[in-house]
Design a protein around this motif. Sequence first.
Motif, short mmCIF file in Angstrom:
data_model
loop_
_atom_site.label_atom_id
_atom_site.label_comp_id
_atom_site.label_asym_id
_atom_site.label_seq_id
_atom_site.Cartn_x
_atom_site.Cartn_y
_atom_site.Cartn_z
N GLU A 648 41.50 33.76 38.80
CA GLU A 648 40.36 33.34 39.62
C GLU A 648 39.96 34.38 40.66
O GLU A 648 38.79 34.56 40.95
CB GLU A 648 40.68 32.03 40.35
CG GLU A 648 40.87 30.82 39.45
CD GLU A 648 42.24 30.83 38.79
OE1 GLU A 648 43.19 31.41 39.36
OE2 GLU A 648 42.37 30.27 37.68
N ARG A 649 40.95 35.04 41.26
CA ARG A 649 40.59 35.93 42.36
C ARG A 649 41.29 37.28 42.32
O ARG A 649 41.24 38.06 43.27
CB ARG A 649 40.81 35.25 43.72
CG ARG A 649 42.14 34.50 43.90
CD ARG A 649 43.26 35.41 44.36
NE ARG A 649 44.45 34.66 44.73
CZ ARG A 649 45.65 35.19 44.68
NH1 ARG A 649 45.84 36.43 44.25
NH2 ARG A 649 46.71 34.48 45.05
N VAL B 12 34.34 31.49 44.86
CA VAL B 12 35.27 31.83 43.78
C VAL B 12 34.57 32.71 42.75
O VAL B 12 35.08 33.72 42.31
CB VAL B 12 35.84 30.55 43.13
CG1 VAL B 12 36.55 30.89 41.83
CG2 VAL B 12 36.79 29.87 44.09
N THR B 13 33.34 32.32 42.40
CA THR B 13 32.58 33.11 41.44
C THR B 13 32.41 34.53 41.93
O THR B 13 32.59 35.49 41.19
CB THR B 13 31.19 32.47 41.23
OG1 THR B 13 31.37 31.11 40.96
CG2 THR B 13 30.46 33.14 40.06
N VAL B 16 35.53 36.51 41.48
CA VAL B 16 35.76 36.88 40.08
C VAL B 16 34.88 38.07 39.73
O VAL B 16 35.32 39.01 39.09
CB VAL B 16 35.46 35.68 39.15
CG1 VAL B 16 35.47 36.13 37.69
CG2 VAL B 16 36.49 34.60 39.38
#
Lengths: 722, 154
Positions: A648-649, B12-13, B16
């Motif tokens: 996710e990160r 979060v997007t 990413v």
Amino acid sequence: MTRRLFRSILFSTALVGAVALVVHGVSGQSAAPSTKNGEWPHYTGDARGTRYSPLDQITAANFNRLEVAWRFKTDNLGSRPEFKLEGTPLMIGGTLYATAGTRRSVVALDAKSGELRWVHAFPEGTRGANAPRQLSGRGLSYWSDGRGDARILYVTPGYRLIALNAKTGQPVQGFGKNGIVDLKVGVVFGNEQQIDLETGEIGLHSTPTIVRDVVLIGSSMKEGMTVTTHNNTKGLARAFDVRTGKLLWTFNTIPRPGELGNDTWQNNSWAINGNTGVWSQITADEELGLVYLPVESPTSDYYGGKRPGNNLYGESLVCVDLKTGKRKWHFQLVHHPIWDHDVSSAPILLDVTVDGKPRKLVALPSKQAYLYVFDRVTGEPVWPINEVAVPPGDVPGEWYSPTQPIPSKPAAYGRPGLRIPEELIDFTPEMRAQALENVKHYKWWPGDKYLYSGTLYNPPIVGNVKGLLGAINLGNASGGTNWPGGGADPETGVVYAQANLASFASESVAPPPAGFSDIPYQAGVVGAPFRLREAAGTGTYADVPRRREAAAPAPRPAAAAAEPVQSFSTVDGLSIVKPPYGVLSAIDLKRGDLLFQVPHGDTPDVVRNHAKLKGLTIPKTGQGGSVGLVVTKSLVILGDPQVTTTPERGRGAMLRAYDKTTGKEVGAVLMPAPQSGSPMTYMVDGKQYILVAVSGGNYSGEYISFALPDVREAPTSSSTQQ
Amino acid sequence: MRSRTLLVGVAVTMLVVIARTTEGQDASGAPSTKTVWSGVYSAAQADRGAGVYTQHCANCHGAGLEGADMSPALAGAGFMANWNDLTLGDLFERIRISMPADRPGSLSRQQMADVIAHMLRANRFPAGATELPIETPALRTLKFVTVQPTGEGR
């Protein structure tokens, strides 16, 4: 010394000139600095150890929108980078003050931008290189008379107390000798023998605590697992006048003849033993005029045969009078310490109505993960602390206390010991079975005779590679809450602390190599190579000679060809201890109950990616390690102690916010490395910041300040404004 | 409440996206073509590294790379997590700058590369036919990843 000082001043002056000094916000202030004004004037926020700030701009609703306001890399403060930055800065009047780098320099930064205002460095040469605690330290202290005289005080690695003008960074001439008090003067070993000023072993990495114009200073020695003599430097706490640097009083943590507790060192062993430093943070009640000293272990950490008796004030909380240093009361957490429990955390002072009655309390987090709670005026435990039988030991020459004090309330907020088999790994039945095989290599006590399967206060054994390797302990050396300590909300009487629950320790002693020490047993295992165990950062001080300048390295006692001790502390590469590995707990002192306990830290890579765990649903495990926190109006904020890499990160560690009433995680932002120094918060010009020290692995020390963006993003078609 | 969830989702997007843009590159921007799973060191180099390690590293990090109270383990879960997604160049530079802690700069580049080979073997990454390079840029093309990429190495 004069030449050295001169060099330091020159260095300071040159940098001040180069940095285009702009100072504002400090001069002319009259109100005492306080967290109530958005400042952070003490290492722990206030002198009471709460780490509490009433700021409430950053909340559950916006924590995820935090972004880096500025960052301050510490690599060039000293001759080499530091990879373990443990500081928590102060913020007063718009200026941020911090220690950093391998010379333990002091910097003043613009709290809004991070711009360097001044830097002070004091080169100590071999005295610094000899220091038992060489990292950049936990921070510094601030004092002001409210009429323009504002000072920063800190302790150098070589144990000098230096007072600087907070506006300029220059030494305060009226303080000590040219701004310096040599703290090694008056420090003794043996029977009152002054230690050598250059090579004598003492230092301090915690900060001075300043209340009512009095500077309180503790003491720290080398790591005590493998030491060359029991007759080490004696611990002490002292008070100095903040204006002049004059010594006001000394409290001997090893009582001298005629002083209370001297008889707890049988056979006059007070005269041939040392340590019992005060290395964790001292806190104080300014109104009551009382000081709380967290005292560490005597020499040596795992063998006490040269010091029969309970050894006051080893591993005790001691309350002394701020004016005189006279003992008011004490409580010994561990009798005759031989497990390296120390008293690791800053005592937290709170006024709480307990069971309907207003009380003045001191609460002490610990490696044992017990919160010891006392009436801070009388020293009386608020809830009974009972003497409980603990396992016996059989190391030749050792002296044992048959019982140890166990708090009846609050319940432990971590794992004081390891319940076997209940707390062994159980992701799969095969792993549990393997764990049960593994623990056969260690000493523990099946059945109910002792608490936690006998792994709490389980005495070290003489371990052998061909037999039992050591005695299982969990809530000692690196367990529970270490130096970062806890925090509290003074308005609600709730204490918060993170705890490491997975610190599986095998405690063993063995004879050291001939000629190494006058102590017959040191940390080690018979048949395994002897390992000198030194403090983090040893050898990294800025003036430690580089290769070309260095003399041949000191010969080390080693039998390096021997095989390593096989470890049975993991199962398939996973901790033998079942999750949670680390937790954040809240303890409500109004009732002495646990308010909440939640895992802290992402599930480690090794668990998430483990081939044998594929398809299993594993709840968040939290992480081992020890991290400090900051408490705000609505949140408890602390970072992960480990790096993880998630889809996710990506790679990093999270700085997390929890709702302080429920423990629900309400936000998190990414940090490039684990939290290595406890966070603090402050407000300047209407904007709240959260600052944290990160470092570790490949990442050298950095202070990062987070704040909310000035411009709120326009709503997109997929989101709506609240 | 709903909008908060959406905001988190957006955050979060974005993370990413940031992660993706750096994928396959190290800190210096050089492409990473190989991972530690494809036999990047030789057994002979690891043997040499074991000797260097015993002499210069074992006192603090332990003969079995298990670490101690104040020194991190160089094998096992903690070590793997610490270096996951970085390169052997990053690991080499960390050693070069700061190790051994009491005498940084006292090992040659060859010795340091050999020690890394020993560490890779201890962490059960496969040996191969070639030795690790000793130049940092070349080491930066070798990615340290803890999970074996599909179809790579054995």
